[in-house]
Scaffold this motif. Sequence first.
Motif, PDB file in Angstrom:
ATOM      1  N   ILE A 306       2.657   3.087   9.164  1.00 39.23           N
ATOM      2  CA  ILE A 306       2.326   2.522   7.852  1.00 39.23           C
ATOM      3  C   ILE A 306       0.823   2.500   7.663  1.00 39.23           C
ATOM      4  O   ILE A 306       0.083   2.123   8.579  1.00 39.23           O
ATOM      5  CB  ILE A 306       2.873   1.083   7.715  1.00 39.23           C
ATOM      6  CG1 ILE A 306       4.374   1.037   8.043  1.00 39.23           C
ATOM      7  CG2 ILE A 306       2.613   0.529   6.329  1.00 39.23           C
ATOM      8  CD1 ILE A 306       4.929  -0.371   8.061  1.00 39.23           C
ATOM      9  N   ASN A 307       0.376   2.873   6.463  1.00 40.72           N
ATOM     10  CA  ASN A 307      -1.030   2.770   6.104  1.00 40.72           C
ATOM     11  C   ASN A 307      -1.141   2.155   4.715  1.00 40.72           C
ATOM     12  O   ASN A 307      -0.585   2.680   3.748  1.00 40.72           O
ATOM     13  CB  ASN A 307      -1.706   4.148   6.131  1.00 40.72           C
ATOM     14  CG  ASN A 307      -3.183   4.061   5.800  1.00 40.72           C
ATOM     15  OD1 ASN A 307      -3.865   3.139   6.235  1.00 40.72           O
ATOM     16  ND2 ASN A 307      -3.671   5.018   5.026  1.00 40.72           N
ATOM     17  N   ASN A 308      -1.812   0.997   4.617  1.00 38.26           N
ATOM     18  CA  ASN A 308      -2.021   0.323   3.336  1.00 38.26           C
ATOM     19  C   ASN A 308      -3.421   0.627   2.839  1.00 38.26           C
ATOM     20  O   ASN A 308      -4.406   0.390   3.540  1.00 38.26           O
ATOM     21  CB  ASN A 308      -1.870  -1.196   3.494  1.00 38.26           C
ATOM     22  CG  ASN A 308      -0.448  -1.594   3.827  1.00 38.26           C
ATOM     23  OD1 ASN A 308       0.485  -0.918   3.417  1.00 38.26           O
ATOM     24  ND2 ASN A 308      -0.281  -2.680   4.563  1.00 38.26           N
ATOM     25  N   GLU A 309      -3.516   1.147   1.624  1.00 35.48           N
ATOM     26  CA  GLU A 309      -4.826   1.498   1.088  1.00 35.48           C
ATOM     27  C   GLU A 309      -4.761   1.545  -0.438  1.00 35.48           C
ATOM     28  O   GLU A 309      -3.797   2.074  -1.012  1.00 35.48           O
ATOM     29  CB  GLU A 309      -5.266   2.861   1.629  1.00 35.48           C
ATOM     30  CG  GLU A 309      -6.727   3.186   1.344  1.00 35.48           C
ATOM     31  CD  GLU A 309      -7.172   4.445   2.080  1.00 35.48           C
ATOM     32  OE1 GLU A 309      -8.235   4.964   1.742  1.00 35.48           O
ATOM     33  OE2 GLU A 309      -6.444   4.908   2.991  1.00 35.48           O
ATOM     34  N   ASP A 310      -5.765   0.966  -1.053  1.00 31.36           N
ATOM     35  CA  ASP A 310      -5.909   1.013  -2.521  1.00 31.36           C
ATOM     36  C   ASP A 310      -4.681   0.464  -3.238  1.00 31.36           C
ATOM     37  O   ASP A 310      -4.244   0.987  -4.268  1.00 31.36           O
ATOM     38  CB  ASP A 310      -6.173   2.449  -3.003  1.00 31.36           C
ATOM     39  CG  ASP A 310      -7.459   3.005  -2.421  1.00 31.36           C
ATOM     40  OD1 ASP A 310      -8.379   2.206  -2.177  1.00 31.36           O
ATOM     41  OD2 ASP A 310      -7.515   4.236  -2.215  1.00 31.36           O
ATOM     42  N   GLY A 311      -4.094  -0.597  -2.667  1.00 30.92           N
ATOM     43  CA  GLY A 311      -2.966  -1.234  -3.332  1.00 30.92           C
ATOM     44  C   GLY A 311      -1.641  -0.541  -3.145  1.00 30.92           C
ATOM     45  O   GLY A 311      -0.625  -0.987  -3.663  1.00 30.92           O
ATOM     46  N   ASN A 312      -1.596   0.571  -2.407  1.00 31.87           N
ATOM     47  CA  ASN A 312      -0.349   1.292  -2.159  1.00 31.87           C
ATOM     48  C   ASN A 312      -0.104   1.382  -0.654  1.00 31.87           C
ATOM     49  O   ASN A 312      -1.016   1.227   0.154  1.00 31.87           O
ATOM     50  CB  ASN A 312      -0.407   2.696  -2.758  1.00 31.87           C
ATOM     51  CG  ASN A 312      -0.531   2.669  -4.271  1.00 31.87           C
ATOM     52  OD1 ASN A 312       0.142   1.899  -4.936  1.00 31.87           O
ATOM     53  ND2 ASN A 312      -1.420   3.496  -4.804  1.00 31.87           N
ATOM     54  N   ALA A 313       1.147   1.640  -0.285  1.00 36.04           N
ATOM     55  CA  ALA A 313       1.502   1.832   1.123  1.00 36.04           C
ATOM     56  C   ALA A 313       1.962   3.277   1.314  1.00 36.04           C
ATOM     57  O   ALA A 313       2.737   3.807   0.513  1.00 36.04           O
ATOM     58  CB  ALA A 313       2.612   0.869   1.530  1.00 36.04           C
ATOM     59  N   THR A 314       1.471   3.916   2.375  1.00 34.31           N
ATOM     60  CA  THR A 314       1.902   5.271   2.717  1.00 34.31           C
ATOM     61  C   THR A 314       2.646   5.228   4.049  1.00 34.31           C
ATOM     62  O   THR A 314       2.098   4.756   5.047  1.00 34.31           O
ATOM     63  CB  THR A 314       0.701   6.230   2.840  1.00 34.31           C
ATOM     64  OG1 THR A 314      -0.006   6.248   1.595  1.00 34.31           O
ATOM     65  CG2 THR A 314       1.172   7.637   3.165  1.00 34.31           C
ATOM     66  N   LEU A 315       3.887   5.683   4.039  1.00 38.78           N
ATOM     67  CA  LEU A 315       4.656   5.804   5.274  1.00 38.78           C
ATOM     68  C   LEU A 315       4.544   7.243   5.762  1.00 38.78           C
ATOM     69  O   LEU A 315       4.702   8.185   4.985  1.00 38.78           O
ATOM     70  CB  LEU A 315       6.130   5.451   5.043  1.00 38.78           C
ATOM     71  CG  LEU A 315       6.437   4.090   4.401  1.00 38.78           C
ATOM     72  CD1 LEU A 315       7.940   3.843   4.396  1.00 38.78           C
ATOM     73  CD2 LEU A 315       5.712   2.978   5.122  1.00 38.78           C
ATOM     74  N   THR A 316       4.277   7.408   7.057  1.00 43.81           N
ATOM     75  CA  THR A 316       4.176   8.743   7.651  1.00 43.81           C
ATOM     76  C   THR A 316       5.230   8.902   8.731  1.00 43.81           C
ATOM     77  O   THR A 316       5.347   8.065   9.622  1.00 43.81           O
ATOM     78  CB  THR A 316       2.780   8.972   8.253  1.00 43.81           C
ATOM     79  OG1 THR A 316       1.798   8.853   7.220  1.00 43.81           O
ATOM     80  CG2 THR A 316       2.678  10.364   8.875  1.00 43.81           C
ATOM     81  N   CYS A 317       6.005   9.980   8.643  1.00 39.72           N
ATOM     82  CA  CYS A 317       7.021  10.302   9.653  1.00 39.72           C
ATOM     83  C   CYS A 317       6.344  11.148  10.735  1.00 39.72           C
ATOM     84  O   CYS A 317       6.050  12.326  10.524  1.00 39.72           O
ATOM     85  CB  CYS A 317       8.177  11.073   9.008  1.00 39.72           C
ATOM     86  SG  CYS A 317       9.645  11.233  10.060  1.00 39.72           S
ATOM     87  N   ASP A 318       6.079  10.535  11.885  1.00 41.58           N
ATOM     88  CA  ASP A 318       5.317  11.200  12.951  1.00 41.58           C
ATOM     89  C   ASP A 318       6.281  11.857  13.939  1.00 41.58           C
ATOM     90  O   ASP A 318       7.094  11.190  14.566  1.00 41.58           O
ATOM     91  CB  ASP A 318       4.440  10.167  13.661  1.00 41.58           C
ATOM     92  CG  ASP A 318       3.549  10.801  14.722  1.00 41.58           C
ATOM     93  OD1 ASP A 318       3.460  12.040  14.747  1.00 41.58           O
ATOM     94  OD2 ASP A 318       2.952  10.055  15.518  1.00 41.58           O
ATOM     95  N   PHE A 319       6.181  13.196  14.083  1.00 46.98           N
ATOM     96  CA  PHE A 319       7.036  13.916  15.029  1.00 46.98           C
ATOM     97  C   PHE A 319       6.234  14.972  15.779  1.00 46.98           C
ATOM     98  O   PHE A 319       6.780  15.998  16.221  1.00 46.98           O
ATOM     99  CB  PHE A 319       8.235  14.553  14.309  1.00 46.98           C
ATOM    100  CG  PHE A 319       7.869  15.339  13.074  1.00 46.98           C
ATOM    101  CD1 PHE A 319       7.528  16.680  13.154  1.00 46.98           C
ATOM    102  CD2 PHE A 319       7.854  14.719  11.836  1.00 46.98           C
ATOM    103  CE1 PHE A 319       7.186  17.392  12.029  1.00 46.98           C
ATOM    104  CE2 PHE A 319       7.519  15.426  10.690  1.00 46.98           C
ATOM    105  CZ  PHE A 319       7.186  16.770  10.788  1.00 46.98           C
ATOM    106  N   SER A 348       2.737  -0.966  -4.716  1.00 48.41           N
ATOM    107  CA  SER A 348       2.715  -2.363  -4.283  1.00 48.41           C
ATOM    108  C   SER A 348       4.036  -3.056  -4.612  1.00 48.41           C
ATOM    109  O   SER A 348       4.571  -3.831  -3.818  1.00 48.41           O
ATOM    110  CB  SER A 348       1.551  -3.091  -4.953  1.00 48.41           C
ATOM    111  OG  SER A 348       1.566  -4.461  -4.645  1.00 48.41           O
ATOM    112  N   ALA A 349       4.589  -2.746  -5.789  1.00 44.89           N
ATOM    113  CA  ALA A 349       5.860  -3.350  -6.186  1.00 44.89           C
ATOM    114  C   ALA A 349       6.992  -2.933  -5.254  1.00 44.89           C
ATOM    115  O   ALA A 349       7.832  -3.753  -4.862  1.00 44.89           O
ATOM    116  CB  ALA A 349       6.196  -2.956  -7.629  1.00 44.89           C
ATOM    117  N   GLN A 350       7.032  -1.640  -4.872  1.00 45.21           N
ATOM    118  CA  GLN A 350       8.066  -1.178  -3.940  1.00 45.21           C
ATOM    119  C   GLN A 350       7.912  -1.820  -2.563  1.00 45.21           C
ATOM    120  O   GLN A 350       8.891  -2.206  -1.932  1.00 45.21           O
ATOM    121  CB  GLN A 350       8.002   0.341  -3.816  1.00 45.21           C
ATOM    122  CG  GLN A 350       8.488   1.094  -5.040  1.00 45.21           C
ATOM    123  CD  GLN A 350       8.268   2.592  -4.901  1.00 45.21           C
ATOM    124  OE1 GLN A 350       7.187   3.047  -4.526  1.00 45.21           O
ATOM    125  NE2 GLN A 350       9.305   3.366  -5.214  1.00 45.21           N
ATOM    126  N   ALA A 351       6.671  -1.940  -2.117  1.00 45.52           N
ATOM    127  CA  ALA A 351       6.434  -2.526  -0.796  1.00 45.52           C
ATOM    128  C   ALA A 351       6.877  -3.978  -0.755  1.00 45.52           C
ATOM    129  O   ALA A 351       7.379  -4.462   0.265  1.00 45.52           O
ATOM    130  CB  ALA A 351       4.959  -2.403  -0.433  1.00 45.52           C
TER     131      ALA A 351
END
Length: 566
Positions: A306-319, A348-351
């Motif tokens: 998870i990375n939170n930045e600029d009011g949004n969250a980015t999920l990264t699938c690491d493989f 932000s609303a989804q998170a």
Amino acid sequence: MSCQYSLLFLFLSGFTTAITVAEICKTELLEGTSCTIKLPTGNTDKSNEIKWAHLSSEAVVHRKNGKMRKNTPGLTMEEDGSLTFESVSLKNSGNYTYTVFNAEGTQIDAGEKEIKVYANAPKPTVKINKKYGITTLTCDFGERTDLTVSWYKEEMIIQNENNPNLLLTSAQVQENKPYSCSVSNPVSKEQSDSITVSFSEICKTDLLEGTSCTIKLPTKNTDKSYEIRWIHRSSDDRIHRKNGKIRKPIPGLTMEEDGSLTFESVSLKNSGNYTYSVFNYEGTELDAGEKEIKVYANAPKPTVKINNEDGNATLTCDFGDRTDLTVSWYKEDNIIQNENNPNLLLTSAQAQENKLYFCSVSNPVSKEKSDSITVSFSEICKTEQLEGTSCTIKLPTKNTDKSNEITWTHLSSGDFIHWKNGKIRKNTPGLTMEEDGSLTFESVRLKNSGRYRYSVFNNEGTQLDAGEKEIKVYAKAPKPNLTFQVVTMLSCDIGNHTDLAVSWYVDGKIIQNEKKPVLLLTSAQIQKNKPYTCTASNPVSSMESDSMTLTHETGSQSSEESSSYT
């Protein structure tokens, strides 16, 4: 009566002796056996001198005039001169000479006895090897040289040549019968588990790495006298059979009797196109064609970051660095993105919905999904924070290994939170540590102001990183009251707050920014019928008073809104 007791004593003594005497040594003995090499009965006179010697090791047991001398633990001489082993070992194998003398030193007897000591036979294991169209079973029992090998098919002995290898033709393999082997020496025997040798499956186009399979050659080309050639176009590896003889064998590749190509265990480098050519006796090409296989590694289990930045969250699938995998995203088991994108952006609303998310990675032969995580939004802490804010102090990315030990300490209060081997210990409510080691405040308070020190250690306790982060927490600025105390002085009432700066305005234009709550005006400075206001602010908030209008030089005033005055 005393006679009866004597007889009873003799009987019990004989019984006790009978149950403690070691067995007579056989020529072939199992390691660990306790036994005795008998000395001929005629040599039992206690006055004799008796000597036993091991020819292989020079171990000696010597008795003369009732006194014993020996140089080897575990060997004893009985009253009758026999030699007893407490527990025979492999080094005890060999010939033992005995010599007997009378009291005058004359030799009255001599001879030699032999024993052979064997270790217990181990349980063997059957291993399979396919090469050049022939399947070889190997009976694996280590490096033992004292064992005889026998082979069984459905419990019937089929080979007793003391050969650890058993060769099977393609026809025998296709019978799908169970095979086993046994190993034995003169004192023990062990048999392997049975295995069923089966023919390789037909290669599909998409294969999992490690699969054993066969690319079939068309049935019409099965005459053994043909010349058959297979070539891997990507690597130029080739296997060639002519008149029953194989040339240029490739490790892991074999050609069956019918000309089919068998892989013992496909690897990634085996991917590609394979051409085959078939010729008759005269060298005329009878058939040719091409087959393709694609080999894939097993999909790894991915991890969601998870990375939170600029009011949004980015999920990264690491493989990792795999390029053969397709990524899909799920929210509470429902697929929400199937664009082969390792990143999923959440507002932000989804998170703040606190739902479960996970990703899956797949290729044509395997699929794995990550553990589910609940995404809760928390902004990154700024240096200056408004009281009540929820935020996170980020730990540098390089310290995200879950095996690390991580400690955060508030230098002002001694509050701490400690994470080691996935377990959290803390003494402060409202503080949590994220999976990446970052520090999250549920709701910052004024007492949370100050410097926070972090320390990161690896599994061995070596410090990998350390540093400090600072936050300053401020209460929200109150709405000030403008009061007219004297004709020449306006006061901006902000209560007992000491962290606030005061600015003065007339008709919307700033006239004083000296952070003083009082504005002094001479009669000449007073601007009639102009609205005066003041603002109180700190780094995170600002509030403006209602306006006040001065109407005449005597200092009378009117308020456009409900301002307080004296």
